[in-house]
Design a protein around this motif. Structure first.
Motif, PDB file in Angstrom:
ATOM      1  N   PRO A   6     -55.914   2.535  55.212  1.00 46.52           N
ATOM      2  CA  PRO A   6     -55.517   2.612  56.920  1.00 46.52           C
ATOM      3  C   PRO A   6     -56.366   3.413  57.832  1.00 46.52           C
ATOM      4  CG  PRO A   6     -53.871   2.269  54.539  1.00 46.52           C
ATOM      5  CD  PRO A   6     -54.377   2.866  54.458  1.00 46.52           C
ATOM      6  N   LYS A  47     -56.672  -8.979  63.026  1.00 48.49           N
ATOM      7  CA  LYS A  47     -56.701 -10.038  64.260  1.00 48.49           C
ATOM      8  C   LYS A  47     -55.938 -11.867  63.552  1.00 48.49           C
ATOM      9  CE  LYS A  47     -61.747 -11.224  63.325  1.00 48.49           C
ATOM     10  NZ  LYS A  47     -60.982 -10.532  61.880  1.00 48.49           N
ATOM     11  N   ASP A  77     -58.121   2.250  61.699  1.00 48.14           N
ATOM     12  CA  ASP A  77     -58.073   2.428  63.887  1.00 48.14           C
ATOM     13  C   ASP A  77     -58.512   0.792  63.045  1.00 48.14           C
ATOM     14  OD1 ASP A  77     -57.644   4.464  64.202  1.00 48.14           O
ATOM     15  OD2 ASP A  77     -59.686   5.228  64.681  1.00 48.14           O
ATOM     16  N   ARG A  78     -58.589  -0.388  62.307  1.00 50.77           N
ATOM     17  CA  ARG A  78     -58.370  -1.040  62.192  1.00 50.77           C
ATOM     18  C   ARG A  78     -57.471  -2.217  62.810  1.00 50.77           C
ATOM     19  NH1 ARG A  78     -61.790  -4.724  57.707  1.00 50.77           N
ATOM     20  NH2 ARG A  78     -61.525  -6.931  58.564  1.00 50.77           N
ATOM     21  N   VAL A  79     -57.847  -3.351  63.833  1.00 45.43           N
ATOM     22  CA  VAL A  79     -57.007  -4.239  64.700  1.00 45.43           C
ATOM     23  C   VAL A  79     -57.171  -5.776  64.119  1.00 45.43           C
ATOM     24  CG1 VAL A  79     -56.106  -5.037  66.545  1.00 45.43           C
ATOM     25  CG2 VAL A  79     -57.227  -2.631  66.337  1.00 45.43           C
ATOM     26  N   THR A 126     -52.377  -2.468  64.052  1.00 39.45           N
ATOM     27  CA  THR A 126     -53.433  -1.339  63.614  1.00 39.45           C
ATOM     28  C   THR A 126     -53.103  -1.052  62.059  1.00 39.45           C
ATOM     29  OG1 THR A 126     -52.893   0.447  63.904  1.00 39.45           O
ATOM     30  CG2 THR A 126     -55.139  -0.431  65.227  1.00 39.45           C
ATOM     31  N   THR A 127     -54.180  -0.921  60.654  1.00 36.45           N
ATOM     32  CA  THR A 127     -53.791  -1.024  59.506  1.00 36.45           C
ATOM     33  C   THR A 127     -52.805   0.593  59.793  1.00 36.45           C
ATOM     34  OG1 THR A 127     -55.936  -0.187  59.244  1.00 36.45           O
ATOM     35  CG2 THR A 127     -55.415  -2.609  58.694  1.00 36.45           C
ATOM     36  N   GLY A 128     -53.266   1.613  60.485  1.00 33.60           N
ATOM     37  CA  GLY A 128     -52.729   3.128  60.242  1.00 33.60           C
ATOM     38  C   GLY A 128     -51.493   2.450  61.159  1.00 33.60           C
ATOM     39  N   GLU A 129     -51.393   2.012  61.967  1.00 33.04           N
ATOM     40  CA  GLU A 129     -49.635   1.228  62.803  1.00 33.04           C
ATOM     41  C   GLU A 129     -48.606   1.137  61.584  1.00 33.04           C
ATOM     42  OE1 GLU A 129     -46.356   1.919  64.902  1.00 33.04           O
ATOM     43  OE2 GLU A 129     -48.230   3.273  65.051  1.00 33.04           O
TER      44      GLU A 129
END
Length: 269
Positions: free
Chosen positions: A87, A93, A89-91, A37-40
């Motif tokens: 950033p 891909k 929750d977007r994963v 995720t962008t958050g990670e």
């Protein structure tokens, strides 16, 4: 507002800040892959800046007039997001492209840089856009020398982008940088040669063209920060912080893992 000419000690501090910003991108590179995720990515960058480098993430809670405080430590702009993507929750891909924009503060000085990342196997069109944008950034940087102008940078970038069938975002530009995140001059990525502020040794600013595969028009998302292309075409950006030297330029945002400077480019007429 006057343009700030840096002293020798300030330039050395900016070299350190620039290298550290680039090293954040070196660090995060292996983590940019499908499924993250962008958050990670933001969390990892934040922990590296604060815990390992001892730097301050400049974007965190940054709030220029008219904006709510930016809530994260880096910007992650995916696919048709042009800049300032928040950033979350977007994963990511397979096939995505993402710009990660890092600005650190070290001993009161800012280092600012961004890179494009291909997530898994990107399309030919996506790879081409990232390459065109990389070339645009370097064609702009190669104009930098005492006596040259902002318009020289903008013209070189615009001419190459449009010759490749792409467009240049007009609403956002490069900027002077030092003790402040954003200083004069504004570095437009389009324009006419010989126009605008004239460069002199000791000036430091960013060159950060945002190039769209489609039309240049953009819009702001409801979060108040994220900018996207109106036509949902892909967008790409590369950014370096550049010093004007007595004889030309020095790129300050370099590190062991930074993509190497290409051979001098010739714009497609």
């Amino acid at each position: 507002m006057a343009i700030n000419i840096k002293t020798a000690s300030e330039i050395e501090a900016m070299r350190v800040a620039g290298r550290l910003a680039s090293e954040v991108l070196d660090y995060i590179t292996p983590f940019v892959k499908p499924g993250v995720t962008t958050g990670e990515l933001d969390r990892l960058c934040h922990d590296y800046m604060v815990g390992v480098q001892g730097t301050v993430p400049a974007p965190l809670n940054y709030a220029p007039p008219g904006y709510r405080p930016y809530p994260k430590s880096v910007c992650t702009s995916v696919n048709h997001q042009v800049c300032h993507g928040i950033p979350g929750d977007r994963v990511l891909k397979n096939g995505d492209i993402v710009n990660i924009d890092v600005t650190v503060i070290k001993d009161g000085f800012h280092g600012d840089t961004s890179r494009m990342f291909l997530v898994g196997e990107a399309s030919i069109a996506a790879r081409r856009l990232c390459q065109v944008t990389w070339d645009c950034m370097w064609l702009g940087i190669e104009q930098v020398r005492p006596g040259a102008t902002v318009g020289d940078i903008g013209h070189a970038i615009q001419r190459h982008a449009e010759a490749q069938g792409c467009s240049v975002v007009r609403e956002f530009c490069g900027h002077g940088i030092g003790r402040k995140f954003h200083e004069e001059p504004q570095i437009l990525h389009y324009g006419r040669p010989g126009t605008g502020d004239r460069f002199e040794a000791g000036m430091i600013f960013t060159v950060e063209p945002m190039i769209n595969a489609g039309r240049r028009e953009v819009r702001e998302m409801a979060d108040g920060w994220t900018i996207v292309t109106k036509d949902h075409s892909l967008s790409a950006q590369w950014e370096h912080t550049v010093l004007v030297t007595d004889t030309g330029f020095e790129v300050l945002t370099v590190s062991a893992g930074a993509p190497a400077r290409p051979e001098p480019l010739t714009a497609v007429a």
